[in-house]
Enzyme design. Sequence first.
Site, PDB file in Angstrom:
ATOM      1  N   ASP A  18      -9.935  -3.196  -5.588  1.00 47.58           N
ATOM      2  CA  ASP A  18      -9.104  -2.255  -4.886  1.00 47.58           C
ATOM      3  C   ASP A  18      -9.006  -1.057  -5.712  1.00 47.58           C
ATOM      4  O   ASP A  18      -8.780  -1.059  -6.860  1.00 47.58           O
ATOM      5  CB  ASP A  18      -7.541  -2.866  -4.663  1.00 47.58           C
ATOM      6  CG  ASP A  18      -6.572  -1.997  -4.143  1.00 47.58           C
ATOM      7  OD1 ASP A  18      -7.000  -0.776  -3.638  1.00 47.58           O
ATOM      8  OD2 ASP A  18      -5.539  -2.427  -4.090  1.00 47.58           O
TER       9      ASP A  18
ATOM     10  N   HIS B 165      -8.173  -4.917  -1.273  1.00 44.60           N
ATOM     11  CA  HIS B 165      -6.842  -4.258  -0.739  1.00 44.60           C
ATOM     12  C   HIS B 165      -6.984  -4.340   0.809  1.00 44.60           C
ATOM     13  O   HIS B 165      -7.851  -4.604   1.539  1.00 44.60           O
ATOM     14  CB  HIS B 165      -7.256  -2.687  -0.806  1.00 44.60           C
ATOM     15  CG  HIS B 165      -6.187  -1.839  -0.610  1.00 44.60           C
ATOM     16  ND1 HIS B 165      -4.998  -1.544  -1.684  1.00 44.60           N
ATOM     17  CD2 HIS B 165      -5.577  -1.131   0.641  1.00 44.60           C
ATOM     18  CE1 HIS B 165      -4.096  -0.886  -0.659  1.00 44.60           C
ATOM     19  NE2 HIS B 165      -4.524  -0.688   0.342  1.00 44.60           N
TER      20      HIS B 165
ATOM     21  N   SER C 178       0.866  -1.298  -0.178  1.00 41.56           N
ATOM     22  CA  SER C 178       0.002   0.058  -0.108  1.00 41.56           C
ATOM     23  C   SER C 178       0.861   1.265  -0.092  1.00 41.56           C
ATOM     24  O   SER C 178       1.715   1.459  -0.873  1.00 41.56           O
ATOM     25  CB  SER C 178      -0.974  -0.141   1.313  1.00 41.56           C
ATOM     26  OG  SER C 178      -1.992   0.821   1.071  1.00 41.56           O
TER      27      SER C 178
END
Length: 401
Positions: A341, A371, A189
């Site tokens: 995501d 995600h 991320s």
Amino acid sequence: MGNKMLLFGLSCILLAYYTYIPIPENLEEPWKVRLIDILTKITALTATLFEYTGLMNFEDLFFIITKTQYIGPISDENLTVIDTDFNNIPVRLYLPKRKSERQRPAVVYIHGGAFSTGSFKMRPYDFVNRMTASRLDAVVVAPDYRLAPQGLFPAAFEDCFVAIKFFLQDKVLKKYGVDPAHICISGDSSGGSLAGSVTQLLQDDPEYRNKIKAQAMIYPGLQVIDTWMPSYREYENGPFLSRKLAIRLSIVYFTEERETINAVLRNEHMPEGSRDLFKFVNWSHFLPEKYKKNHVYRKPVFGKLNAFLPLIKDRRLSPLLVNDSWLQRMPLTYVLTCEHDILRDDGFIYVTRLRNAGVPVTHEHIEDAIHGAISFVTAPMYLHSGLRIINKYISWLQENL
Ligand SMILES: *[C@@H]1O[C@H](CO)[C@@H](O)[C@H](O)[C@H]1NC(C)=O
Ligand SMILES: *[C@@H]1O[C@H](CO)[C@@H](O)[C@H](O)[C@H]1NC(C)=O
Ligand SMILES: *[C@@H]1O[C@H](CO)[C@@H](O)[C@H](O)[C@H]1NC(C)=O
């Protein structure tokens, strides 16, 4: 009593209505994902109320929740785990105990959390790093960095950069028995974004250029100039990471100005002078046909936030906003994206651009995951897809590092 029950019932219905989104059928463990999604939305709603009443900032509540997941450095039969610092930046080290004839590979792992939450101390990250060190027989270094809003841009980048440069010194590598030819920088991320930026700047520095063998990014966010790509539209409301939540949590890395936040939410935050940058993130050009679906590419709408520009195009923030001659210098790369995501297209575009520049890239796309999946691999919330992703990532390292 009756009134209170009625009020409670009505609140539940309202909350359910507010948080409801259709969960895609092809997700693995859809009910667990739904639960994660609802809990996240309730947290976001509570955080909004707390901020509104002046109790705390929006991101504070998320920080407090992640903090409940911290664990200390615990050695086991195979690994010595210690918390120390590299040039004043806190790091957790995972050092294999077994005697080894050869020098070991090393992995630097930068945690995610939208620049405003997260730590290597969180159970899921400890789990990933422990498993990496153990299965690879590698040294793992996990830095922490200043979080927003106290640590404004480029604090997170600077802290990672300082810690990693410290680690890459010959004498430090020697101390930990690391083979300088087998070092990877990883992250997930916002940590994937930091891994990308750190790698780019190291490759640019003659002293460090050939010291990074590989970079690995798990569902990274790689730009902030276009927040309305197909994946941002399709997964605008989640599951788990909604577009609004991502923007609310990460924007404090740059600013707390309401006007800017609203402009980003409208995707009208880039000033006229940024026209040139959009060619680097043009999804109409770089996204595989299958994922463009029926989305229509529109020219960017420019706003007036000129002060924002130098910051947003900075390489220390956006690994995607560089030309191909910079990208050519990137080492062997692993990118893992998840279908469900908003950041999916950032990853896809980086893969296409790196390949166009001639960089060897392994891309794994997980069709049935969300995600943040690797953040749900410890009690009380297990996602099978999170374990699968960690296994894929470590297998790639085993074969390539
Ligand atoms: C230590 O390594 C052995 C052999 O690889 C493995 O079977 C064992 O589960 C490991 N222990 C821990 C605590 O991970
Ligand atoms: C984006 O790509 C499309 C199609 O490849 C092209 O028509 C358009 O001019 C591009 N826009 C920008 C801003 O690069
Ligand atoms: C790529 O970008 C760098 C830095 O902005 C610049 O110095 C270089 O000239 C550019 N190369 C090309 C081919 O445009």
